[in-house]
Design a protein around this motif. Structure first.
Motif, PDB file in Angstrom:
ATOM      1  N   SER A 109       2.015  -3.093  18.708  1.00 28.38           N
ATOM      2  CA  SER A 109       0.649  -2.718  19.052  1.00 28.38           C
ATOM      3  C   SER A 109      -0.254  -2.827  17.833  1.00 28.38           C
ATOM      4  N   PHE A 110      -1.498  -3.268  18.073  1.00 24.76           N
ATOM      5  CA  PHE A 110      -2.503  -3.305  17.019  1.00 24.76           C
ATOM      6  C   PHE A 110      -3.683  -2.391  17.343  1.00 24.76           C
ATOM      7  N   MET A 111      -3.375  -1.332  18.108  1.00 27.59           N
ATOM      8  CA  MET A 111      -4.392  -0.355  18.455  1.00 27.59           C
ATOM      9  C   MET A 111      -4.826   0.468  17.243  1.00 27.59           C
ATOM     10  N   THR A 112      -3.910   0.772  16.343  1.00 25.14           N
ATOM     11  CA  THR A 112      -4.275   1.532  15.147  1.00 25.14           C
ATOM     12  C   THR A 112      -5.287   0.770  14.307  1.00 25.14           C
ATOM     13  N   GLN A 113      -5.037  -0.531  14.122  1.00 23.76           N
ATOM     14  CA  GLN A 113      -5.968  -1.361  13.347  1.00 23.76           C
ATOM     15  C   GLN A 113      -7.301  -1.508  14.071  1.00 23.76           C
ATOM     16  N   LEU A 114      -7.248  -1.715  15.389  1.00 25.52           N
ATOM     17  CA  LEU A 114      -8.482  -1.852  16.166  1.00 25.52           C
ATOM     18  C   LEU A 114      -9.306  -0.572  16.081  1.00 25.52           C
TER      19      LEU A 114
ATOM     20  N   SER B  68      -7.203 -14.253  22.761  1.00 25.99           N
ATOM     21  CA  SER B  68      -5.809 -14.193  23.174  1.00 25.99           C
ATOM     22  C   SER B  68      -4.942 -13.432  22.162  1.00 25.99           C
ATOM     23  N   TYR B  69      -4.018 -14.121  21.482  1.00 24.22           N
ATOM     24  CA  TYR B  69      -3.210 -13.445  20.472  1.00 24.22           C
ATOM     25  C   TYR B  69      -4.082 -12.946  19.324  1.00 24.22           C
ATOM     26  N   GLY B  70      -5.325 -13.343  19.341  1.00 26.44           N
ATOM     27  CA  GLY B  70      -6.305 -12.775  18.423  1.00 26.44           C
ATOM     28  C   GLY B  70      -6.478 -11.278  18.601  1.00 26.44           C
ATOM     29  N   GLY B  71      -5.971 -10.729  19.704  1.00 32.12           N
ATOM     30  CA  GLY B  71      -5.909  -9.276  19.851  1.00 32.12           C
ATOM     31  C   GLY B  71      -4.985  -8.652  18.822  1.00 32.12           C
ATOM     32  N   HIS B  72      -4.076  -9.465  18.268  1.00 30.67           N
ATOM     33  CA  HIS B  72      -3.296  -9.069  17.088  1.00 30.67           C
ATOM     34  C   HIS B  72      -4.048  -9.460  15.815  1.00 30.67           C
ATOM     35  N   TYR B  73      -4.421 -10.752  15.731  1.00 33.84           N
ATOM     36  CA  TYR B  73      -5.040 -11.276  14.509  1.00 33.84           C
ATOM     37  C   TYR B  73      -6.324 -10.518  14.141  1.00 33.84           C
ATOM     38  N   GLY B  74      -7.236 -10.410  15.095  1.00 32.33           N
ATOM     39  CA  GLY B  74      -8.547  -9.854  14.800  1.00 32.33           C
ATOM     40  C   GLY B  74      -8.503  -8.457  14.201  1.00 32.33           C
ATOM     41  N   PRO B  75      -7.846  -7.495  14.857  1.00 29.39           N
ATOM     42  CA  PRO B  75      -7.795  -6.144  14.283  1.00 29.39           C
ATOM     43  C   PRO B  75      -7.107  -6.091  12.926  1.00 29.39           C
ATOM     44  N   GLU B  76      -6.009  -6.850  12.764  1.00 24.41           N
ATOM     45  CA  GLU B  76      -5.287  -6.817  11.483  1.00 24.41           C
ATOM     46  C   GLU B  76      -6.103  -7.464  10.370  1.00 24.41           C
ATOM     47  N   PHE B  77      -6.668  -8.628  10.615  1.00 28.07           N
ATOM     48  CA  PHE B  77      -7.455  -9.300   9.584  1.00 28.07           C
ATOM     49  C   PHE B  77      -8.679  -8.457   9.207  1.00 28.07           C
TER      50      PHE B  77
ATOM     51  N   LYS C 294       0.752  -9.342  10.222  1.00 29.70           N
ATOM     52  CA  LYS C 294       0.524  -8.609   8.971  1.00 29.70           C
ATOM     53  C   LYS C 294       0.682  -9.519   7.761  1.00 29.70           C
ATOM     54  N   ALA C 295       1.666 -10.405   7.784  1.00 28.30           N
ATOM     55  CA  ALA C 295       1.886 -11.313   6.658  1.00 28.30           C
ATOM     56  C   ALA C 295       0.804 -12.370   6.556  1.00 28.30           C
ATOM     57  N   ALA C 296       0.130 -12.669   7.657  1.00 26.65           N
ATOM     58  CA  ALA C 296      -0.916 -13.696   7.643  1.00 26.65           C
ATOM     59  C   ALA C 296      -2.204 -13.196   6.998  1.00 26.65           C
ATOM     60  N   ALA C 297      -2.473 -11.899   7.104  1.00 26.52           N
ATOM     61  CA  ALA C 297      -3.757 -11.354   6.667  1.00 26.52           C
ATOM     62  C   ALA C 297      -4.079 -11.632   5.200  1.00 26.52           C
ATOM     63  N   PRO C 298      -3.151 -11.423   4.244  1.00 30.98           N
ATOM     64  CA  PRO C 298      -3.500 -11.694   2.844  1.00 30.98           C
ATOM     65  C   PRO C 298      -3.864 -13.146   2.573  1.00 30.98           C
TER      66      PRO C 298
ATOM     67  N   SER D  40      -9.114  -5.137   9.562  1.00 28.30           N
ATOM     68  CA  SER D  40      -8.748  -3.900   8.863  1.00 28.30           C
ATOM     69  C   SER D  40      -8.277  -4.199   7.445  1.00 28.30           C
ATOM     70  N   TYR D  41      -7.621  -5.355   7.241  1.00 27.31           N
ATOM     71  CA  TYR D  41      -7.206  -5.743   5.888  1.00 27.31           C
ATOM     72  C   TYR D  41      -8.429  -5.974   5.001  1.00 27.31           C
ATOM     73  N   ILE D  42      -9.429  -6.660   5.535  1.00 25.74           N
ATOM     74  CA  ILE D  42     -10.663  -6.888   4.791  1.00 25.74           C
ATOM     75  C   ILE D  42     -11.318  -5.565   4.419  1.00 25.74           C
ATOM     76  N   LEU D  43     -11.381  -4.629   5.366  1.00 18.56           N
ATOM     77  CA  LEU D  43     -11.986  -3.332   5.096  1.00 18.56           C
ATOM     78  C   LEU D  43     -11.218  -2.583   4.009  1.00 18.56           C
ATOM     79  N   ASP D  44      -9.887  -2.658   4.049  1.00 20.72           N
ATOM     80  CA  ASP D  44      -9.069  -2.005   3.016  1.00 20.72           C
ATOM     81  C   ASP D  44      -9.330  -2.628   1.643  1.00 20.72           C
ATOM     82  N   GLN D  45      -9.442  -3.947   1.598  1.00 19.67           N
ATOM     83  CA  GLN D  45      -9.727  -4.624   0.337  1.00 19.67           C
ATOM     84  C   GLN D  45     -11.113  -4.239  -0.177  1.00 19.67           C
ATOM     85  N   ASN D  46     -12.075  -4.104   0.738  1.00 20.17           N
ATOM     86  CA  ASN D  46     -13.416  -3.684   0.332  1.00 20.17           C
ATOM     87  C   ASN D  46     -13.398  -2.305  -0.312  1.00 20.17           C
TER      88      ASN D  46
END
Length: 477
Positions: free
Chosen positions: A371-376, A196-205, A165-169, A207-213
């Motif tokens: 879990s990053f299912m909510t973001q995914l 791999s751990y992009g299963g965390h990164y991808g959904p969070e990054f 979450k802290a990495a996304a901004p 969803s953050y972009i979509l929120d900013q949009n």
């Protein structure tokens, strides 16, 4: 690759960073700067209070005539310098989409994916210099490789990030500065690919972009809208509650070889049900560092470490990323190459290359167990094309687990998608796996591939990548 492949553990102090609201750009600056015999192109982005400093056409890796590349840093915040390496598309770069690639880990440098899987060059037969990769993702798209968190790859600084979450901004800030520096890419289709751990990164990054949009469209934020059209995640680690249980099932029943006996299988399932699942439920309920770190420790102590003990005893040299015998793994030749001073000087790198760093901070913060299912689910609900694809010889983030992840996504098509049958996926008539698609969601099982799918199936991976970025979606050929 997910950190468990090497079980590398380090320590560092971590602090999260949050993006501040952006005001319209008023004083951007461009100039050249010479430092340590390297000439940098510098762009100061006033809106994000960041600074891009990069070298053009280093001659490293991508040597296709006429194809431009840029390598350098985004400096943002207090002593935070995030490395990026950009390669134009080999064909039609002025119309090709833009794709950002993030390696997993946590804490793996994106050069791992660049040099061993999907970048413009790779090392063949343990050669000491790279050669062109005909199946590079920049055969189709403009590719932006990013080293994050700070401290991995060529990124450097005293301030660090210890959660997804802290990495996304910071990633969003880099993209904003990149668009301002290279405005020709502003209105392109944009995709995120990771593993791999992009299963965390991808959904969070994403969803953050979509929120900013949304904030931009409402007039609450003055910034560049990012036209996110696709999210591709191979062998992803999304949700420990789902995937830890399937880890046990996969070892006992897969298409290659049974790796644990029935007695141990049942013992592990009992441990999961009585110890791990309650700890993971508590992590989901309270979300605290202590609660989620305890959940991680539970499944490591009760499941992963005992499994490793048995596998290392019964199968010396066993590789978690490819359960076949003999196993195959990507070479590490690129590390010595990137640690050469002449290569670093050409690229404009200011520190020595570090292939892996910062995993411990993510672990101790409880990030792995979250879990990053909510973001995914939010990304799928937003209509972004999402492709979850997995090599079926991988244990680390095996296809049984990622299939259940895909089936668990909350969206209008959930029931219909779950009930769909898998059908053959072919490349020029040769079957490479199976898949199912509904609207903007696709799941794929790729045959004869371990944890890093493009290394094992490069031609099929390029086809999947191209199709993921196109509105036509995943189609057998």
């Amino acid at each position: 690759m997910r950190w468990i492949l090497e079980l590398a553990v380090g320590t560092f102090l971590a602090a999260s960073t949050i993006a501040s609201p952006i005001s319209p750009s008023t004083a951007d600056r461009r100039y050249l700067e010479a430092r340590d015999r390297v000439k940098y192109n510098v762009f100061e982005h006033s809106a994000t209070k960041s600074r891009l400093s990069f070298v053009k056409n280093s001659g490293i890796c991508e040597t296709t005539p006429g194809v431009n590349q840029y390598s350098g840093y985004l400096s943002v915040g207090e002593d935070m310098n995030m490395w990026f390496w950009f390669f134009e598309a080999r064909e039609n770069p002025r119309q090709a989409p833009l794709v950002a690639y993030f390696e997993g880990g946590p804490g793996d440098a994106s050069e791992y994916g660049l040099f061993t899987q999907n970048g413009p060059c790779h090392f063949v037969n343990n050669e000491t210099s790279p050669s062109l990769n005909p199946y590079s993702f920049n055969s189709y798209a403009n590719m932006l490789y990013i080293d994050q968190p700070i401290g991995v790859g060529f990124s450097y600084g005293n301030a660090t990030v210890n959660s997804t979450k802290a990495a996304a901004p910071l990633v969003w800030n880099l993209l904003q500065a990149f668009y301002e520096s290279f405005p020709e890419y502003e209105y392109r289709d944009f995709g995120i690919f990771t593993e791999s751990y992009g299963g965390h990164y991808g959904p969070e990054f994403a969803s953050y972009i979509l929120d900013q949009n949304i904030a931009i469209s409402r007039g609450n934020l003055h910034a560049e809208e990012i036209r996110l059209v696709a999210l591709g995640i191979s062998n992803g680690w999304f949700d420990a509650t789902i995937q830890e249980k399937t880890n046990i099932e996969y070892l006992y029943n897969n298409s290659y070889r049974q790796l644990i006996n029935e007695t141990f299988y049942k013992e592990l399932l009992t441990r999961y049900d009585t110890k791990c699942k309650p700890a993971l439920d508590r992590c989901a309920d309270v979300g605290t560092t202590d609660g989620c770190f305890a959940a991680w420790k539970s499944y490591m102590d009760e499941i992963e470490y005992p499994i490793l003990g048995v596998l290392n005893k019964d199968y010396p040299g066993f590789y978690l990323g490819d359960i076949r015998d003999p196993s195959l793994r990507a070479p590490s030749t690129y590390i010595a190459y990137l640690q050469r001073l002449d290569v670093q000087e050409a690229l404009g790198a200011k520190v020595n290359y570090s292939d892996h760093a910062g995993a411990a901070g993510f672990i101790y913060s409880g990030d792995d167990a979250r879990s990053f299912m909510t973001q995914l689910s939010a990304v799928v609900q937003a209509g972004v094309r999402v492709v979850v694809w997995t090599g079926d010889a991988d244990y680390v983030s095996n296809w049984l687990g990622t299939l259940r992840v895909a089936d668990s996504i909350e969206w209008l098509g959930k029931e219909a998608f779950t009930n769909k049958d898998m059908i053959p996926y072919t490349l020029n008539g040769t079957q490479k796996g199976t898949f199912k698609s509904l609207d903007n969601l696709t799941f794929m099982r790729i045959f004869e591939a371990g944890h890093n799918v493009p290394f094992y199936q490069p031609e099929a991976s390029l086809q999947i990548f191209e199709q993921s970025m196109k509105t036509s979606g995943i189609i057998p050929t």
